[in-house]
Design an enzyme around this catalytic site. Sequence first.
Site, PDB file in Angstrom:
ATOM      1  N   CYS A 275       0.950  -1.181  -0.063  1.00 16.65           N
ATOM      2  CA  CYS A 275      -0.028   0.077   0.098  1.00 16.65           C
ATOM      3  C   CYS A 275       0.690   1.095   0.113  1.00 16.65           C
ATOM      4  O   CYS A 275       0.807   2.206   0.802  1.00 16.65           O
ATOM      5  CB  CYS A 275      -0.801  -0.066   1.197  1.00 16.65           C
ATOM      6  SG  CYS A 275      -2.035  -1.537   1.352  1.00 16.65           S
ATOM      7  N   CYS A 276       1.884   1.248  -0.982  1.00 24.54           N
ATOM      8  CA  CYS A 276       2.956   2.242  -1.019  1.00 24.54           C
ATOM      9  C   CYS A 276       2.720   3.678  -1.391  1.00 24.54           C
ATOM     10  O   CYS A 276       3.313   4.602  -1.092  1.00 24.54           O
ATOM     11  CB  CYS A 276       4.211   1.962  -1.745  1.00 24.54           C
ATOM     12  SG  CYS A 276       3.736   1.667  -3.589  1.00 24.54           S
ATOM     13  N   GLY A 279       4.395   7.178  -2.232  1.00 29.13           N
ATOM     14  CA  GLY A 279       5.710   6.795  -2.318  1.00 29.13           C
ATOM     15  C   GLY A 279       6.903   7.205  -1.261  1.00 29.13           C
ATOM     16  O   GLY A 279       7.760   7.156  -1.529  1.00 29.13           O
ATOM     17  N   GLY A 280       6.183   8.114  -0.554  1.00 29.91           N
ATOM     18  CA  GLY A 280       7.186   8.724   0.515  1.00 29.91           C
ATOM     19  C   GLY A 280       7.917   7.890   1.387  1.00 29.91           C
ATOM     20  O   GLY A 280       9.133   7.894   1.666  1.00 29.91           O
ATOM     21  N   LYS A 281       7.268   6.902   1.979  1.00 31.02           N
ATOM     22  CA  LYS A 281       7.984   5.967   2.614  1.00 31.02           C
ATOM     23  C   LYS A 281       8.820   4.916   1.979  1.00 31.02           C
ATOM     24  O   LYS A 281       9.940   4.701   2.397  1.00 31.02           O
ATOM     25  CB  LYS A 281       6.861   5.025   3.401  1.00 31.02           C
ATOM     26  CG  LYS A 281       5.992   5.824   4.398  1.00 31.02           C
ATOM     27  CD  LYS A 281       4.967   5.078   5.228  1.00 31.02           C
ATOM     28  CE  LYS A 281       4.223   5.772   5.970  1.00 31.02           C
ATOM     29  NZ  LYS A 281       3.034   6.842   5.254  1.00 31.02           N
ATOM     30  N   ASP A 344       1.608  -0.021   5.382  1.00 32.61           N
ATOM     31  CA  ASP A 344       0.583   1.292   5.869  1.00 32.61           C
ATOM     32  C   ASP A 344      -0.879   0.847   5.372  1.00 32.61           C
ATOM     33  O   ASP A 344      -1.217   1.344   4.185  1.00 32.61           O
ATOM     34  CB  ASP A 344       1.253   2.517   4.779  1.00 32.61           C
ATOM     35  CG  ASP A 344       0.825   3.735   5.188  1.00 32.61           C
ATOM     36  OD1 ASP A 344      -0.067   3.768   6.302  1.00 32.61           O
ATOM     37  OD2 ASP A 344       1.427   4.859   4.806  1.00 32.61           O
ATOM     38  N   CYS A 397      -2.792   6.032   9.513  1.00 27.69           N
ATOM     39  CA  CYS A 397      -2.845   7.493   9.895  1.00 27.69           C
ATOM     40  C   CYS A 397      -4.187   7.814  10.686  1.00 27.69           C
ATOM     41  O   CYS A 397      -4.876   8.505  10.565  1.00 27.69           O
ATOM     42  CB  CYS A 397      -2.456   8.595   8.895  1.00 27.69           C
ATOM     43  SG  CYS A 397      -3.602   8.148   7.419  1.00 27.69           S
TER      44      CYS A 397
END
Length: 460
Positions: A275-276, A279-281, A344, A397
């Site tokens: 669940c990327c 793409g920040g992580k 995530d 989150c």
Amino acid sequence: MSNAHTRHPTYKNHPVKHAAIKIIDTRIGAAKALTAVMRDGKSLTQALSHVSPEVSERDQGLLQELCFGVARYAYAYELVAKKLMSKPIKAKETEIKALLFMGFYQLEHTRIPDHAAINSVVEATKKLKKSWATGLLNGVLRRFMRERETLTMPLASNPVFTYAHPQWLCDRVRKAWPNHWKAVLAGNNQHPPLTLRINQKKISRNDYVKALETARPEAQYRLNTFSAQALTLEACDVTQLPGYQEGWFAVQDEAAQLSAELLQLAPGQRVLDACCAPGGKSCHILEQAPQIKELVALDVDGLRMGRVAQNLERLGHSATLKIADASDTQAWWDGQPFDRILLDAPCSATGVIRRHPDIKLLRRPDDIGKLAELQQQILEALWPTLSKGGLLVYATCSVLPQENEDSIQAFLAKHTDAQHIMIEPDSREPWGIERPVGRQLFPQENGHDGFYYCVLQKHA
């Protein structure tokens, strides 16, 4: 409600305008976008992407402020409207309701003079050819302007008005966090800070600060304490900051930056970011441990996966990108186990309402149970892909335990080969509060968003 002037970051990613597009009144544009959210269930991001090309370039900031402001306080304005009107505005006239709420917002939260604030929405109503509503809006807003204090005083004890959240969400947050619920709901109404993650693969945070001070000596910034790569500064057009084109930084909340550290990355590992998107992580993982064997970045949304590719390219990273449902491992997994997995998980996003206030309008009570079921489904599917002794970092989150610690405890009850690893923040500064499993962060003023993290290890 205060009368403070509000500011939003400046973005330049709205669609390019063409000469054939007719430019419309900014408040009409805001009313159209808000109608798409309040009546049609569209996200504010999606609604603004359609409306922005019809609003002049110089008014893009005002368009965003009006839409975000109304979405943020809509539940409070609904109660005010009930006191001022004998009957509610019909659903087919949601644009008129949006304009009314816009009037409330301008009177309460901007520096626009009161009479100009009222006239602006009345004129927009005329341009919409809704003559029946001009007198209504003019009368209601002028009465609110005159009797504001006496009208709102009886509502002060109602949390729906005080915190501008739906009743069900007020109740759930209060039940979950009896000592924190007021701060959580109030935090959801604050304007989020602009936080950067410095790409340590290209430049250190100290060197970036020097470059920032040289290029923008007037810039106000602070170094964050929870993430060693984070830097928070005033809202601005990030594309004009030094090093944007060179990939020196990415915009990412400080709480989100904790995930890469929790993975305990090392050279030679095979890593999955499930669940990327956007793409920040994924990028942060590659910056933390550039010598890992492979990063597989997975997401079900092909459109958002395009953003992952763009972010990787700008920051100078590479990964294996796969578009598939994380729970359908037969469609994407090659049978080779992962040493580290970041999940995530899909969630209610109740920890990032200040960034996406339309969540208040779009989320429903029964969504939480459905999301918890989806989280279990994904966890169950990914667990067999983790190597023995490997770590899975579960993140959301959300501030709701049903999606966080309850979800993890339900998973642990079914998997004897899974062990919860206590998170012990390093000596920089402890973050969040310890839970029976994992740690919970709440949204902080001028600080990080609401987040939850838990680390699981598969027995060797």
